[in-house]
Design a protein around this motif. Structure first.
Motif, short mmCIF file in Angstrom:
data_model
loop_
_atom_site.label_atom_id
_atom_site.label_comp_id
_atom_site.label_asym_id
_atom_site.label_seq_id
_atom_site.Cartn_x
_atom_site.Cartn_y
_atom_site.Cartn_z
N GLU A 172 0.81 -1.22 0.00
CA GLU A 172 0.00 0.00 0.00
C GLU A 172 0.84 1.27 0.00
O GLU A 172 0.30 2.37 0.00
CB GLU A 172 -0.94 -0.01 1.21
CG GLU A 172 -1.95 -1.15 1.17
CD GLU A 172 -2.86 -1.15 2.37
OE1 GLU A 172 -2.90 -0.13 3.10
OE2 GLU A 172 -3.56 -2.16 2.61
N ILE A 173 2.16 1.16 0.00
CA ILE A 173 3.03 2.33 -0.08
C ILE A 173 3.06 2.80 -1.53
O ILE A 173 3.41 2.04 -2.43
CB ILE A 173 4.44 2.00 0.42
CG1 ILE A 173 4.40 1.62 1.91
CG2 ILE A 173 5.37 3.19 0.20
CD1 ILE A 173 5.75 1.21 2.48
N GLU A 174 2.69 4.04 -1.76
CA GLU A 174 2.56 4.55 -3.12
C GLU A 174 3.92 4.81 -3.78
O GLU A 174 4.08 4.56 -4.98
CB GLU A 174 1.72 5.83 -3.10
CG GLU A 174 0.29 5.61 -2.60
CD GLU A 174 -0.43 6.91 -2.33
OE1 GLU A 174 0.09 7.99 -2.73
OE2 GLU A 174 -1.51 6.87 -1.72
N GLY A 175 4.88 5.30 -3.03
CA GLY A 175 6.19 5.59 -3.61
C GLY A 175 6.94 4.31 -3.95
O GLY A 175 7.19 3.47 -3.08
N LYS A 176 7.31 4.16 -5.21
CA LYS A 176 7.92 2.91 -5.69
C LYS A 176 9.25 2.62 -4.99
O LYS A 176 9.51 1.48 -4.59
CB LYS A 176 8.14 3.00 -7.20
CG LYS A 176 8.71 1.73 -7.83
CD LYS A 176 8.78 1.89 -9.36
CE LYS A 176 9.27 0.60 -10.03
NZ LYS A 176 10.69 0.30 -9.70
N TYR A 177 10.10 3.62 -4.84
CA TYR A 177 11.42 3.39 -4.25
C TYR A 177 11.30 2.92 -2.81
O TYR A 177 11.92 1.93 -2.41
CB TYR A 177 12.26 4.67 -4.33
CG TYR A 177 13.69 4.46 -3.87
CD1 TYR A 177 14.63 3.87 -4.73
CD2 TYR A 177 14.10 4.83 -2.59
CE1 TYR A 177 15.95 3.67 -4.31
CE2 TYR A 177 15.40 4.63 -2.16
CZ TYR A 177 16.32 4.05 -3.03
OH TYR A 177 17.61 3.83 -2.60
N SER A 225 0.10 8.55 7.09
CA SER A 225 -0.08 9.20 5.79
C SER A 225 1.26 9.41 5.08
O SER A 225 1.37 9.23 3.86
CB SER A 225 -0.79 10.54 5.97
OG SER A 225 -2.07 10.37 6.52
N ILE A 226 2.28 9.79 5.84
CA ILE A 226 3.61 9.99 5.25
C ILE A 226 4.14 8.68 4.67
O ILE A 226 4.67 8.65 3.56
CB ILE A 226 4.59 10.54 6.32
CG1 ILE A 226 4.15 11.93 6.77
CG2 ILE A 226 6.01 10.58 5.77
CD1 ILE A 226 4.90 12.43 7.99
N ILE A 227 4.01 7.61 5.44
CA ILE A 227 4.50 6.31 4.96
C ILE A 227 3.71 5.85 3.75
O ILE A 227 4.27 5.35 2.77
CB ILE A 227 4.41 5.26 6.09
CG1 ILE A 227 5.27 5.67 7.28
CG2 ILE A 227 4.84 3.88 5.59
CD1 ILE A 227 5.02 4.86 8.53
N ARG A 228 2.39 6.02 3.79
CA ARG A 228 1.55 5.58 2.67
C ARG A 228 1.91 6.32 1.39
O ARG A 228 1.99 5.72 0.32
CB ARG A 228 0.08 5.79 3.01
CG ARG A 228 -0.88 5.18 1.98
CD ARG A 228 -2.32 5.38 2.42
NE ARG A 228 -2.54 4.78 3.73
CZ ARG A 228 -2.69 3.47 3.94
NH1 ARG A 228 -2.64 2.63 2.91
NH2 ARG A 228 -2.89 3.00 5.14
N LYS A 229 2.14 7.63 1.51
CA LYS A 229 2.54 8.40 0.33
C LYS A 229 3.91 7.96 -0.16
O LYS A 229 4.17 7.88 -1.37
CB LYS A 229 2.54 9.89 0.67
CG LYS A 229 2.87 10.78 -0.53
CD LYS A 229 2.80 12.26 -0.13
CE LYS A 229 3.15 13.15 -1.31
NZ LYS A 229 3.11 14.60 -0.93
N GLY A 230 4.82 7.66 0.77
CA GLY A 230 6.11 7.10 0.41
C GLY A 230 7.01 8.02 -0.39
O GLY A 230 7.76 7.57 -1.27
N ASP A 231 6.99 9.30 -0.06
CA ASP A 231 7.81 10.26 -0.79
C ASP A 231 9.24 10.24 -0.25
O ASP A 231 9.69 11.18 0.43
CB ASP A 231 7.19 11.66 -0.69
CG ASP A 231 7.97 12.69 -1.50
OD1 ASP A 231 8.78 12.29 -2.36
OD2 ASP A 231 7.76 13.91 -1.27
N PHE A 232 9.96 9.18 -0.55
CA PHE A 232 11.36 9.04 -0.18
C PHE A 232 12.16 8.87 -1.46
O PHE A 232 11.99 7.89 -2.19
CB PHE A 232 11.57 7.84 0.74
CG PHE A 232 12.97 7.74 1.30
CD1 PHE A 232 13.28 8.21 2.57
CD2 PHE A 232 14.02 7.20 0.55
CE1 PHE A 232 14.57 8.13 3.08
CE2 PHE A 232 15.30 7.12 1.04
CZ PHE A 232 15.58 7.59 2.31
#
Length: 487
Positions: free
Chosen positions: A172-177, A300-307
């Motif tokens: 469910e993490i959106e950010g692929k990396y 929310s931060i983890i789910r978006k996964g903007d890393f």
């Protein structure tokens, strides 16, 4: 023949009995209804106070105002009224996978037992020796896959076991990396996010999350006072040893009139390198204000996964470094960037002291060299940094057995050099706390260390008795004698 008066009397008597019967039935019905309504009222109130975890996204929803802080109540302890009960949480994210990890069991049970007793010694439970006015309660945040080894080790010690899965499943993490890399990041991958459930312990005004290989040496009432009551009105630090002697209230917080402090942490400068934009927190120590809103924001931060691969969280330099995708990176991203001024960095020589070299070159013959690691981002601190290895143990609030290695590995650390002197004192204190737990709490025999024959007979260990107090029978983890926890 029956007289009319007799019939009227019988009829009147029958009506009276029927009326009494109806009244009794009505009373019983009302009583049962009241009990049922009362039961469901109490049940719903309990659910509201405790909150509920939405299993579809692991966000936490609390109806109403959430739980009340656990305060001292009316019960005095040693003649003193507790200000509040602090929640202390540890996390167990996994169990040993093979026989080569034989010391892991000691790390859970023995580490948890001695850590808990060190907390007790520095709480109101040990007043007046401690001078603390805060009580404590122990929690274990246990990943679902670790329940089999954690529950039998921790429940006998009085830890409340909270079984938790990761806040956000990998899929469910959106950010692929982040989705593809976080499982192998740091010590424990995405399971490290289980630590974030400490924010959901809203029944306490303050929660302290510690790793199992830590030891509390002094009360931390000053930190709790600031989170509960706010910073001192006179603008001082309230006796708190803030990193770099910075003010307790930052310029940012002062400019927004938001003087609320929500967290205290230390940074891991061992993982810092020249040019790193942001230094990660040390994951073994966090004092926090519990908040369902904060927890849901982390989710929310983890789910978006903007890393980003080379730029970390939000592409702002919160990574890459060891553990940056998980706890060590998301905490500074939250408090340094998203909520600046609400999280305070403490002096890591006082809190979470790891006896680490502050400079980036080796220490030889007690002579340090190189640049200060904690000065990479502070040009004014390049050549001025305290060596935590020289800090008197009396001035250390908590220690973390990382570079010093684990106490249950029976390492003497007896060389007369700066790299080992403080480590030996930390290990010595860990064994002293263990002995105090076994004798003063569990009622086992107190034996003078000079009585080596009785020490060996009773405790089994003859290796450096003055240091290990009879709990080691040889050098190394195979020489360690595990704690016999009472049933």
């Amino acid at each position: 023949m029956v007289s009319l008066n007799s019939r009227r009397g019988a009829a009147h008597h029958h009506v009276r009995h029927a009326l009494v019967a109806r009244l009794i039935i009505g009373f019983v019905t009302i009583l049962i209804s009241a009990i049922i309504i009362g039961y469901y009222y109490v049940l719903s109130s309990t659910i509201q106070a405790a909150g509920k975890i939405n299993r579809s996204d692991n966000s936490v929803d609390v109806n109403g105002n959430g739980g009340n802080s656990i305060r001292g109540g009316t019960t005095e302890i040693h003649g003193k009224q507790p200000i509040a009960t602090i929640g202390y949480a540890i996390t167990v994210s996994g169990c040993p996978s093979g026989k080569d990890r034989g010391d892991f069991g000691a790390g859970i049970s023995d580490g948890a037992a001695i850590l808990q007793h060190s907390i007790r010694l520095n709480s109101i439970q040990n007043y007046p020796q401690s001078q603390s006015l805060y009580d404590y309660k122990m929690y274990a945040l246990v990943h679902v896959e670790a329940e089999w080894c954690a529950r039998p080790a921790l429940e006998p010690l009085g830890y409340e076991i909270l079984i938790r899965d990761v806040p956000v499943p990998l899929a469910e993490i959106e950010g692929k990396y982040l989705r593809e890399k976080v499982a192998d990041n740091g010590c424990c991958g995405d399971k490290e996010f289980v630590k974030l459930y400490a924010f959901t312990l809203i029944q306490h005004p303050v929660v302290v999350h510690l790793d199992l290989d830590t030891l509390v040496l002094k009360p931390m009432d000053k930190l709790y006072n600031v989170i509960i009551n706010g910073p001192p009105k006179d603008g001082s630090n309230g006796g708190i040893d803030v990193a770099f002697d910075d003010p307790l209230i930052s310029t940012t917080a002062a400019s927004t009139n938001d003087n609320k402090i929500d967290a205290f942490f230390t940074r891991d400068y061992n993982m810092a390198h020249n040019g790193m934009k942001h230094v990660g927190v040390q994951g073994g120590f966090l004092v926090l204000r519990p908040s369902i809103d904060a927890y849901n924001e982390f989710v929310s931060i983890i789910r978006k996964g903007d890393f980003q691969e080379s730029r970390g969280w939000g592409g702002l330099g919160f990574g890459p470094f060891y553990g940056s995708m998980t706890f060590q990176g998301i905490i500074p991203y939250f408090y340094d960037h998203l909520h600046p001024g609400t999280g305070i960095e403490l002096n890591h020589c006082t809190y979470n002291n790891m006896a680490d070299n502050p400079r980036d070159e080796p220490t030889r013959n007690d002579i340090v060299s190189g640049r200060c690691r904690d000065g990479y981002n502070r040009p004014d601190k390049h050549d001025v940094c305290e060596d935590c290895r020289s800090r008197p143990i009396e001035n250390v609030a908590t220690t973390h057995f990382t570079l010093c290695q684990k106490p249950w590995e029976c390492l003497p650390q007896s060389a007369d050099r700066i790299q080992e002197r403080l480590c030996r004192k930390f290990h010595h204190e860990w064994y002293r706390v263990r002995e105090d737990l076994e004798t003063s709490i569990w009622g086992r025999e107190s034996i003078p260390l000079t009585n080596t024959e009785e020490i060996i007979k009773t405790r089994g260990g003859a290796f450096e008795i003055d240091h290990f107090r009879g709990y080691c029978n040889g050098h190394g983890k195979n020489g360690y004698i595990k704690v016999n926890i009472p049933s």
